[in-house]
Enzyme design. Structure first.
Site, mmCIF file in Angstrom:
data_model
loop_
_atom_site.group_PDB
_atom_site.id
_atom_site.type_symbol
_atom_site.label_atom_id
_atom_site.label_comp_id
_atom_site.label_asym_id
_atom_site.label_seq_id
_atom_site.Cartn_x
_atom_site.Cartn_y
_atom_site.Cartn_z
ATOM 1 N N ALA A 14 27.043 45.695 48.864
ATOM 2 C CA ALA A 14 25.813 45.830 47.824
ATOM 3 C C ALA A 14 25.560 44.393 47.258
ATOM 4 O O ALA A 14 26.690 43.688 47.199
ATOM 5 C CB ALA A 14 25.891 46.769 46.717
ATOM 6 N N GLN A 74 34.090 45.893 39.234
ATOM 7 C CA GLN A 74 34.813 45.783 40.703
ATOM 8 C C GLN A 74 34.355 46.809 41.567
ATOM 9 O O GLN A 74 34.089 47.838 41.270
ATOM 10 C CB GLN A 74 36.085 45.698 40.505
ATOM 11 C CG GLN A 74 36.977 45.646 41.945
ATOM 12 C CD GLN A 74 38.384 45.398 41.611
ATOM 13 O OE1 GLN A 74 39.121 46.497 41.542
ATOM 14 N NE2 GLN A 74 38.733 44.127 41.970
ATOM 15 N N CYS A 94 33.142 37.969 38.332
ATOM 16 C CA CYS A 94 33.655 39.267 38.230
ATOM 17 C C CYS A 94 35.090 39.265 37.540
ATOM 18 O O CYS A 94 35.173 39.836 36.519
ATOM 19 C CB CYS A 94 33.684 40.115 39.563
ATOM 20 S SG CYS A 94 31.912 40.186 40.215
#
Length: 282
Positions: A281, A185, A157
């Site tokens: 998630a 993000q 990320c």
């Protein structure tokens, strides 16, 4: 309030008011119960933090600064891709039975590359250039390596850091600045965590290269708030705020590979109630 609070509140309000919803679209992330994890997202968020003025830790809720730094050291100092080398358990979801997350994050930082000056990995190259050629415009790292993506349990990320050196009038030391590039993000779970990590990295790199910390610029391509995080964010940004904590480094450490989390002294960190059991998630 801390400047980090100001930035966070403004960013969240903008995402909630002006962002784009992915509800009903085909999305990869899902909740542990199997339901799709939709977001409200904003494209191209850029936040700036002047590290010479204060350490950018949220006070709306506490960021566990030393745990964040431990993960940063896991990647940049230990150059590890094994969760058994990490004190927290935030990566356990993506680890195999041996603890490996594949050819991701710390693995890429440890790969040696051929330069004119010899074989170096990306961390050592940064330190070399900051010490020998500080005004270079080529001081950067990149761990989003396409040829290895299929062997990464999670695509990076926060994938690239660019360092840039300036000099303030009247200052003896050079100023170290950095840009953190992030493709995606989760704002509630990870925003200040990453900001704190890379602020700490600038502090450490500046100290070992005899510079002073300057600006951290955080560029987020897809800044998003997950659907189940929206009520948490709305409550959080209405909270009382406090001044930023004072964070200092042990001045005796001059070798990047000798830093530990104990070399960070955190004082006067007052923050709001911690938010527990945030759904993540996956």
């Amino acid at each position: 309030m801390s400047y980090a609070d100001q930035v966070f509140i403004s960013m969240c309000e903008d995402i909630l008011e002006n962002g784009t919803s992915t509800e009903g679209e085909k999305v990869r992330p899902h909740w542990p119960d199997g339901e799709p994890a939709y977001t409200i997202k904003q494209f191209g968020v850029v936040n700036r933090y002047d590290l010479s003025k204060e350490f950018p830790a949220l006070t709306l809720r506490k960021t566990y600064i030393k745990s964040a730094i431990d993960e940063l050291l896991w990647i940049w100092q230990k150059k590890s891709n094994n969760v058994n080398d990490l004190k927290s358990h935030i990566w356990d979801e993506w680890a195999d039975e041996d603890g490996s997350i594949g050819k991701a994050y710390g693995y890429q930082m440890g790969v040696k590359h051929q330069y004119k000056e010899g074989m170096m990995d990306q961390v050592d190259r940064v330190i070399y250039d900051l010490k020998h050629n500080p005004y270079s415009r080529r001081i950067m790292t990149n761990i989003y390596v396409h040829q290895d993506l299929h062997e990464m349990n999670l695509y990076p990320c926060a994938y690239s850091v660019t360092f840039n050196v300036t000099k303030k009038p009247g200052h003896d030391k050079l100023t170290l600045n950095a840009i953190l590039n992030q493709r995606s993000q989760d704002i509630l779970a990870a925003n200040n965590w990453n900001v704190v990590q890379y602020a700490a990295l600038v502090y450490m790199m500046a100290q070992v290269c005899d510079m002073e910390p300057g600006e951290l610029v955080h560029v987020i391509a897809d800044a998003h708030i997950y659907d189940r995080h929206i009520p948490i964010i709305k409550e959080m940004i209405k909270r009382e705020t406090y001044p930023a904590p004072k964070v200092t480094l042990n001045p005796e450490v001059k070798d990047f590979y000798e830093f530990t989390t104990d070399d960070f002294k955190i004082e006067d960190y007052q923050a709001g109630e911690q938010i527990k059991d945030i759904p993540i998630a996956i």
